[in-house]
Scaffold this active site. Sequence first.
Site, PDB file in Angstrom:
ATOM      1  N   GLU A   1      -3.910 -35.663  15.836  1.00 43.08           N
ATOM      2  CA  GLU A   1      -2.590 -36.299  15.858  1.00 43.08           C
ATOM      3  C   GLU A   1      -2.283 -36.942  14.496  1.00 43.08           C
ATOM      4  O   GLU A   1      -1.151 -36.859  14.009  1.00 43.08           O
ATOM      5  CB  GLU A   1      -2.551 -37.332  16.994  1.00 43.08           C
TER       6      GLU A   1
ATOM      7  N   ARG B   1      17.921 -35.137  18.020  1.00 44.73           N
ATOM      8  CA  ARG B   1      17.195 -33.930  18.427  1.00 44.73           C
ATOM      9  C   ARG B   1      16.801 -33.076  17.231  1.00 44.73           C
ATOM     10  O   ARG B   1      15.946 -32.201  17.365  1.00 44.73           O
ATOM     11  CB  ARG B   1      18.068 -33.081  19.366  1.00 44.73           C
TER      12      ARG B   1
ATOM     13  N   LYS C   1       0.910 -35.871  12.229  1.00 41.61           N
ATOM     14  CA  LYS C   1       1.926 -36.849  11.830  1.00 41.61           C
ATOM     15  C   LYS C   1       2.115 -36.833  10.313  1.00 41.61           C
ATOM     16  O   LYS C   1       3.230 -36.868   9.822  1.00 41.61           O
ATOM     17  CB  LYS C   1       1.455 -38.239  12.291  1.00 41.61           C
TER      18      LYS C   1
ATOM     19  N   HIS D   1     -19.241 -26.917   9.039  1.00 39.34           N
ATOM     20  CA  HIS D   1     -19.129 -25.479   9.291  1.00 39.34           C
ATOM     21  C   HIS D   1     -17.930 -24.866   8.576  1.00 39.34           C
ATOM     22  O   HIS D   1     -17.529 -23.759   8.907  1.00 39.34           O
ATOM     23  CB  HIS D   1     -19.041 -25.218  10.796  1.00 39.34           C
TER      24      HIS D   1
ATOM     25  N   GLU E   1       4.054 -33.751   9.307  1.00 36.47           N
ATOM     26  CA  GLU E   1       5.455 -33.793   9.727  1.00 36.47           C
ATOM     27  C   GLU E   1       6.291 -34.726   8.879  1.00 36.47           C
ATOM     28  O   GLU E   1       7.418 -34.409   8.531  1.00 36.47           O
ATOM     29  CB  GLU E   1       5.544 -34.325  11.171  1.00 36.47           C
TER      30      GLU E   1
ATOM     31  N   CYS F   1      19.168 -27.563  18.792  1.00 37.06           N
ATOM     32  CA  CYS F   1      20.617 -27.400  18.945  1.00 37.06           C
ATOM     33  C   CYS F   1      21.183 -28.302  20.043  1.00 37.06           C
ATOM     34  O   CYS F   1      20.542 -28.519  21.067  1.00 37.06           O
ATOM     35  CB  CYS F   1      20.940 -25.964  19.312  1.00 37.06           C
TER      36      CYS F   1
ATOM     37  N   ASN G   1      23.211 -22.698  22.732  1.00 39.03           N
ATOM     38  CA  ASN G   1      21.805 -23.078  22.538  1.00 39.03           C
ATOM     39  C   ASN G   1      20.951 -21.987  23.168  1.00 39.03           C
ATOM     40  O   ASN G   1      21.296 -21.495  24.248  1.00 39.03           O
ATOM     41  CB  ASN G   1      21.477 -24.377  23.267  1.00 39.03           C
ATOM     42  N   GLY G   2      19.830 -21.662  22.540  1.00 39.89           N
ATOM     43  CA  GLY G   2      18.948 -20.641  23.108  1.00 39.89           C
ATOM     44  C   GLY G   2      18.893 -19.427  22.201  1.00 39.89           C
ATOM     45  O   GLY G   2      19.287 -19.490  21.033  1.00 39.89           O
TER      46      GLY G   2
ATOM     47  N   LYS H   1      13.698 -32.466  17.696  1.00 41.70           N
ATOM     48  CA  LYS H   1      13.125 -33.389  18.672  1.00 41.70           C
ATOM     49  C   LYS H   1      12.876 -32.687  20.002  1.00 41.70           C
ATOM     50  O   LYS H   1      11.944 -33.004  20.722  1.00 41.70           O
ATOM     51  CB  LYS H   1      14.096 -34.559  18.882  1.00 41.70           C
TER      52      LYS H   1
ATOM     53  N   TRP I   1      20.135 -25.819  14.941  1.00 39.78           N
ATOM     54  CA  TRP I   1      18.797 -25.818  14.341  1.00 39.78           C
ATOM     55  C   TRP I   1      18.447 -24.344  14.183  1.00 39.78           C
ATOM     56  O   TRP I   1      18.295 -23.631  15.173  1.00 39.78           O
ATOM     57  CB  TRP I   1      17.807 -26.515  15.266  1.00 39.78           C
TER      58      TRP I   1
END
Length: 607
Positions: free
Chosen positions: A480, A27, A484, A503, A487, A2, A99-100, A602, A73
């Site tokens: 990573e 963001r 990626k 395993h 995402e 947000c 926001n929050g 973001k 968001w």
Amino acid sequence: MCGIVAYIGGEAALPRLIEGLRRLEYRGYDSAGVAVLDGEGLWVRKDVGRVSELAGHLQGGPGTQVGIAHTRWATHGGVTQPNAHPHTDGTGRIAVVHNGIIENSSEIRARLGKRGVTFKSETDTEVLPHLIREAYKGDPLQAVRDALAHVRGTYGIAVVFADAPDVLVVARNGSPLVVGLGRGETVVASDPQAVVAHTRQVVYLQDKEIALVTREGVQVSTLEGREVQLPVETLDGDYGLASKEGFPHFMLKEIHEQPRSIRRALRGRLQLEEGNAKLGGLNMTPRDLVAVNSVISLGCGTSFHAGMAAAMAIEALARVPARAEIASEFRYRHPIIPRDTLYFAISQSGETADTLGAVQEVQLKGGEVMGVVNVVGSTIARTCARGVYVHSGPEIAVASTKAFTSQVAAMLVYTLMMARCTNLSLEQGQLVAKALDAVPGAVAHYLSEPGPIEEAVERIAKARYVLFLGRGFSYPVALEGALKLKEIAYIPSEGYPAGEMKHGPIAMLDPGTPVVFVCPRDGQTEKAISNMMEVKARGAWLIVIHTRGDDEVARLADLAIPVPETADFASPLVTVLPLQLIAYHAGLALGRDVDKPRNLAKSVTVE
Ligand code: F6R
């Protein structure tokens, strides 16, 4: 996540609010809205979708000079028009952006419901305009202060009142707000990006502070009513409107920027002759460094992976116990904070609520946390007081690429500094410094010859599942690479330590399943080769990231992607590059919005 922009000045507010929202788009968000004064009342427009779509619906909007705006968001309540901000009270004369998370919103809703308040959205935020309405007796500041006394949770808020057209009220608890002090105009935003077009003179609100904002400036006080004088600071970072510099997407631009961004993380910090390094922001003497008995990195997502790579290097070179911890888990397991442990909070945005929470927990228990942050002046950087900026420059694509390599590079500088005091001779230190100094060149070399990425993507884009494997320094890189790909391309994928495959995850392998094996030549290559044989024996399709010229490894692959040779501890800085490119191109091949992948933000400012 947000974003908030609020404007009061001498110019029409709407275009300025929209411009501010555009600067916050990176963001991540799913809906956007504005509220501006309109003659006697408020004019509110909000909808699901992009800021550009909202801007298209603002024709004929009032030219008044006061308003608030938001990118949302979704947390409480789905992605719908009614859930978008601003939210208004029953009379439509008070509007709030937030926001929050208001943690006790259900209780408050029930209480207000009994008093006849009807709600138009499913959000936690909507309780705020109703609480403010109940408290409003003609003093906007006092009304917001009284309303917030009922609220538990985190917030950055901006409030506009139709009945008080010459002020805005803003308040902060756990969600950043910066106030830009212009000439005859004041702009408040959740991120300095949205302020710099107007002014570089700012004050940062602190938690539990509230402010009355006018065209002339800002009066700050605590929620209890004590006046506060905040220092006026000058924003001196690079806040220019980000440009793609000829690349089709920010993500590709940022991948290609890495030779420069890594160089910036190292610049002025490596001491090649002395075989040492210096990070002034840590303010640590050799005596302080040798007194550290263990190192713990805290971070989330990609920043956690950077912390893992760093921890391995610290153990290998400094011979001091080190590990990385997922920040969102850390404080809730009642962690033990030994006095002689040094903590690093690694965060690109410097605003991640989970990481900030972990920092506060360490500090509360008397521990020392250093920030490893990209965004100058961000909450984590300020909370840590000491630390290192990684200087990767603004990262606009939602998925992190260049920040990862800058974080690893900055942590390797720390590693050298510590290792030189604890374990390395002059000659050994010189070799480490030289190896680090060579990394930007190796990265540039790889990016100029990236190898058969297209062939890899052809297979991966069609896959139901992709497994990423690596041992030692390549294990965080495998994690990573999988993150990626998830995402950006939304392809189910997981990263695993290669020795652990037998395993469990080996059951996932069908003939043709793509397996990406990160295997630069290092002390674990022989073991990795055995793991590759296990993959091949199941008929999986083996893509290997290997050191250029290492034919023994390349020969085993169905597709071999060579990277330049580096020291083992620096290898994540080059082996991650093909994985970033694979994710980017797989996302494109599948028609994804690579710079703004669905559901992601973001800057993750909620827990
Ligand atoms: C991955 C990604 C996220 C972030 C995580 C932490 O591409 O961007 O996993 O790494 O949300 O964010 P920062 O580093 O801002 O604390």
